[in-house]
Design an enzyme around this catalytic site. Structure first.
Site, PDB file in Angstrom:
ATOM      1  N   HIS A 260     -37.357  49.342  57.321  1.00  0.00           N
ATOM      2  CA  HIS A 260     -37.885  49.191  55.957  1.00  0.00           C
ATOM      3  C   HIS A 260     -38.962  50.251  55.762  1.00  0.00           C
ATOM      4  CE1 HIS A 260     -39.757  47.414  52.415  1.00  0.00           C
ATOM      5  NE2 HIS A 260     -38.643  46.725  52.284  1.00  0.00           N
ATOM      6  N   ASP A 312     -32.017  41.568  54.181  1.00  0.00           N
ATOM      7  CA  ASP A 312     -30.563  41.659  54.013  1.00  0.00           C
ATOM      8  C   ASP A 312     -29.804  41.232  55.269  1.00  0.00           C
ATOM      9  OD1 ASP A 312     -31.295  44.589  52.179  1.00  0.00           O
ATOM     10  OD2 ASP A 312     -30.593  42.688  51.355  1.00  0.00           O
TER      11      ASP A 312
HETATM   12  C1  SDX Z   1     -34.038  46.784  50.834  1.00  0.00           C
HETATM   13  O1  SDX Z   1     -38.266  48.788  49.215  1.00  0.00           O
HETATM   14  C2  SDX Z   1     -37.937  47.532  49.339  1.00  0.00           C
HETATM   15  O2  SDX Z   1     -38.751  46.613  49.356  1.00  0.00           O
HETATM   16  C3  SDX Z   1     -36.444  47.266  49.433  1.00  0.00           C
HETATM   17  C4  SDX Z   1     -36.035  45.835  49.668  1.00  0.00           C
HETATM   18  C5  SDX Z   1     -36.334  44.997  48.451  1.00  0.00           C
HETATM   19  O3  SDX Z   1     -36.587  43.790  48.609  1.00  0.00           O
HETATM   20  O4  SDX Z   1     -36.195  45.533  47.319  1.00  0.00           O
HETATM   21  O5  SDX Z   1     -36.754  45.322  50.776  1.00  0.00           O
HETATM   22  C6  SDX Z   1     -34.540  45.714  49.922  1.00  0.00           C
HETATM   23  O6  SDX Z   1     -33.601  47.780  50.350  1.00  0.00           O
HETATM   24  C7  SDX Z   1     -34.182  46.603  52.309  1.00  0.00           C
HETATM   25  C8  SDX Z   1     -33.615  47.824  53.127  1.00  0.00           C
HETATM   26  C9  SDX Z   1     -32.092  47.697  53.169  1.00  0.00           C
HETATM   27  N1  SDX Z   1     -31.507  48.888  53.730  1.00  0.00           N
HETATM   28  C10 SDX Z   1     -30.981  48.904  54.968  1.00  0.00           C
HETATM   29  O7  SDX Z   1     -31.004  47.940  55.731  1.00  0.00           O
HETATM   30  C11 SDX Z   1     -30.304  50.210  55.339  1.00  0.00           C
HETATM   31  C12 SDX Z   1     -30.687  50.604  56.758  1.00  0.00           C
HETATM   32  N2  SDX Z   1     -32.106  50.919  56.758  1.00  0.00           N
HETATM   33  C13 SDX Z   1     -32.460  52.321  56.775  1.00  0.00           C
HETATM   34  O8  SDX Z   1     -31.579  53.203  56.156  1.00  0.00           O
HETATM   35  C14 SDX Z   1     -33.958  52.561  56.594  1.00  0.00           C
HETATM   36  O9  SDX Z   1     -34.625  51.725  57.448  1.00  0.00           O
HETATM   37  C15 SDX Z   1     -34.550  52.440  55.211  1.00  0.00           C
HETATM   38  C16 SDX Z   1     -33.801  53.212  54.212  1.00  0.00           C
HETATM   39  C17 SDX Z   1     -34.614  51.020  54.794  1.00  0.00           C
HETATM   40  C18 SDX Z   1     -35.983  52.992  55.304  1.00  0.00           C
HETATM   41  O10 SDX Z   1     -35.845  54.311  55.646  1.00  0.00           O
HETATM   42  P1  SDX Z   1     -37.108  55.330  55.742  1.00  0.00           P
HETATM   43  O11 SDX Z   1     -38.381  54.630  55.462  1.00  0.00           O
HETATM   44  O12 SDX Z   1     -36.766  56.508  54.918  1.00  0.00           O
HETATM   45  O13 SDX Z   1     -37.137  55.647  57.300  1.00  0.00           O
HETATM   46  P2  SDX Z   1     -36.399  56.869  57.943  1.00  0.00           P
HETATM   47  O14 SDX Z   1     -35.021  56.998  57.359  1.00  0.00           O
HETATM   48  O15 SDX Z   1     -37.308  58.049  57.860  1.00  0.00           O
HETATM   49  O16 SDX Z   1     -36.235  56.409  59.476  1.00  0.00           O
HETATM   50  C19 SDX Z   1     -37.374  56.492  60.356  1.00  0.00           C
HETATM   51  C20 SDX Z   1     -36.790  56.426  61.762  1.00  0.00           C
HETATM   52  C21 SDX Z   1     -35.640  57.420  61.963  1.00  0.00           C
HETATM   53  O17 SDX Z   1     -35.595  57.729  63.340  1.00  0.00           O
HETATM   54  P3  SDX Z   1     -35.771  59.282  63.765  1.00  0.00           P
HETATM   55  O18 SDX Z   1     -34.612  59.965  63.049  1.00  0.00           O
HETATM   56  O19 SDX Z   1     -37.124  59.673  63.218  1.00  0.00           O
HETATM   57  O20 SDX Z   1     -35.644  59.223  65.255  1.00  0.00           O
HETATM   58  O21 SDX Z   1     -36.207  55.130  62.007  1.00  0.00           O
HETATM   59  C22 SDX Z   1     -34.784  55.277  62.209  1.00  0.00           C
HETATM   60  C23 SDX Z   1     -34.396  56.623  61.650  1.00  0.00           C
HETATM   61  O22 SDX Z   1     -33.259  57.128  62.336  1.00  0.00           O
HETATM   62  N3  SDX Z   1     -34.142  54.200  61.450  1.00  0.00           N
HETATM   63  C24 SDX Z   1     -32.992  53.632  61.767  1.00  0.00           C
HETATM   64  C25 SDX Z   1     -32.787  52.660  60.808  1.00  0.00           C
HETATM   65  N4  SDX Z   1     -33.806  52.657  59.923  1.00  0.00           N
HETATM   66  C26 SDX Z   1     -34.647  53.629  60.322  1.00  0.00           C
HETATM   67  N5  SDX Z   1     -32.122  53.877  62.797  1.00  0.00           N
HETATM   68  C27 SDX Z   1     -31.015  53.070  62.817  1.00  0.00           C
HETATM   69  N6  SDX Z   1     -30.761  52.106  61.916  1.00  0.00           N
HETATM   70  C28 SDX Z   1     -31.614  51.866  60.909  1.00  0.00           C
HETATM   71  N7  SDX Z   1     -31.346  50.890  60.033  1.00  0.00           N
END
Ligand code: SDX
Length: 369
Positions: A260, A312
């Site tokens: 998140h 989720d």
């Molecule tokens: C919702 O904003 C809100 O409040 C949203 C929400 C709401 O109530 O409205 O809470 C609802 O949207 C929840 C999130 C649902 N999405 C997912 O579950 C999709 C999977 N999650 C990711 O794509 C990610 O965690 C995000 C999009 C939610 C957040 O991404 P960020 O803040 O842009 O973080 P990032 O992409 O820069 O990742 C940081 C690190 C990375 O590692 P490195 O590349 O630096 O080594 O964390 C890793 C990412 O690879 N990472 C993940 C991951 N989430 C972050 N690795 C594997 N799986 C994941 N899910």
């Protein structure tokens, strides 16, 4: 003027608000001064609707008045029901929902009135009609007749009834109502920000909600709950969960339902509430393996990536066990969040400054044709 560039607006304060705040350090989601998780244990979704619109929880008379307003406004224009059935049958249900919500604009006699009273009335009409558009979107693309809302059921029970055609048990309706509460409002997610950006041009509340639907469809945002369920079904068994996740991670794939932008390495308080709801529900439905699979996924992701589940991750199997079609998971999320989006649009209209950021230009200069 300071020129600062924050990719994805990470940690940028976009608005001042009295609606909600994610107090990550104290692991509390503040809603108009209350703790969302405490609210989810003690009140109903309609209490949250009243709180977000009015700033205080309703007394018994106000609660009944809200319930009557929503029942009075329930029902869709026949043109909207016909419109949903004109769409191609392979239309994504979030696109069907976006179309249905957008079409409501034509029914509004005060569409461009941005006064608090007019926006309040439009919010009530949206809250009364969006659940039926959600339910009917699935029926429309599956050549099924619409199910009319019932006047004798609670808001949440009626929502489930319109989706499944079955009246839920009291326990099922309570779990569903709790899910609507924890999905209702969450500070400034992309979809709410989208709605506030639209509203800041003095565009109307239906257009702002339509934009929020388009945003929420994305798998990085609301679409994640459907992707979680597809992952659980792909694994299919408790002993397949860890190898499936490790395989995805080895291919640098994102595991839906984890991580998140705001919580980062802290847990999402909402996920724990849905996790607590999932265990007895899975047992009651003879699907304990789903709960065990979720526990394994949680353990693997924390060990491998230090990440916690978001809402989720546990909402998905709860909806699956409640008989909600997977394609409706994100539309249900939007229906629950309709109140949060409406509250933010009202606040934006009341104290507006047009959103118009700048850019860091990295393209060429001084070219001549
Ligand atoms: C919702 O904003 C809100 O409040 C949203 C929400 C709401 O109530 O409205 O809470 C609802 O949207 C929840 C999130 C649902 N999405 C997912 O579950 C999709 C999977 N999650 C990711 O794509 C990610 O965690 C995000 C999009 C939610 C957040 O991404 P960020 O803040 O842009 O973080 P990032 O992409 O820069 O990742 C940081 C690190 C990375 O590692 P490195 O590349 O630096 O080594 O964390 C890793 C990412 O690879 N990472 C993940 C991951 N989430 C972050 N690795 C594997 N799986 C994941 N899910």
């Amino acid at each position: 003027m300071s020129e600062l560039y924050y990719p994805g607006l990470e940690n940028v304060i976009a608005s001042e608000t009295r609606i909600s705040f994610l107090d990550v350090d104290n692991e509390e989601i503040v809603l108009r001064g209350y703790d969302l998780i405490e609210l989810a244990h003690k009140v109903t979704y309609l209490d949250i609707v009243f709180l977000l619109l009015n700033g205080n929880l309703p007394n018994e008379e106000q609660y009944k008045g809200l319930e009557q307003d929503l029942k009075r406004e329930a029902g869709l224009p026949k043109e909207t029901i016909q419109l949903l059935r004109l769409l191609p049958k392979n239309t994504h249900l979030m696109d069907v929902l976006r179309t249905g919500i957008s079409a409501l604009a034509g029914e509004e006699t005060e569409i461009d009135d941005r006064s608090w009273a007019a926006n309040y009335r439009k919010s009530i009409r949206l809250l009364a009609k969006v659940p039926q558009i959600v339910a009917d979107s699935f029926r429309a693309v599956n050549n099924q007749d619409p199910i009319e809302p019932r006047q004798d059921l609670s808001y949440s029970a009626n929502f489930m009834y319109m989706i499944t055609g079955q009246v839920p048990t009291e326990t099922e309706a309570k779990i569903f109502d709790q899910s609507l509460i924890v999905y209702s409002e969450h500070e400034m997610p992309n979809s709410t920000f989208t709605a506030r950006v639209i509203a800041s041009t003095q565009a109307d509340i239906i257009g702002a909600l339509t934009g929020a639907v388009a945003s929420l469809k994305g798998t990085l945002h609301g679409g994640a709950n459907e992707a979680v369920m597809h992952m659980l079904l792909e694994a299919g068994a408790v002993d397949k969960m860890e190898p499936l996740i490790l395989g995805k991670l080895s291919r640098k794939e994102r595991i839906m339902g984890f991580g998140h932008r705001v919580y980062m390495k802290k847990p999402d308080p909402r996920a724990l509430l849905m996790k607590e709801a999932l265990q007895p529900l899975a047992t009651a439905k003879g699907q304990e393996h789903l709960y065990q699979m979720c526990l394994i996924g949680e353990e693997v992701m924390y060990r491998e990536k230090g990440l916690h589940p978001n809402l989720d991750y546990y909402a998905a199997p709860v909806y699956y066990l409640l008989g909600i079609p997977i394609d409706l998971f994100t539309p249900v999320f939007l229906a629950a969040r309709t109140i949060g989006v409406c509250a933010h649009v009202i606040e934006q209209h009341e104290n507006n400054r047009l959103f118009r950021p700048r850019v860091l230009y990295s393209g060429p200069r001084n070219l001549h044709p």
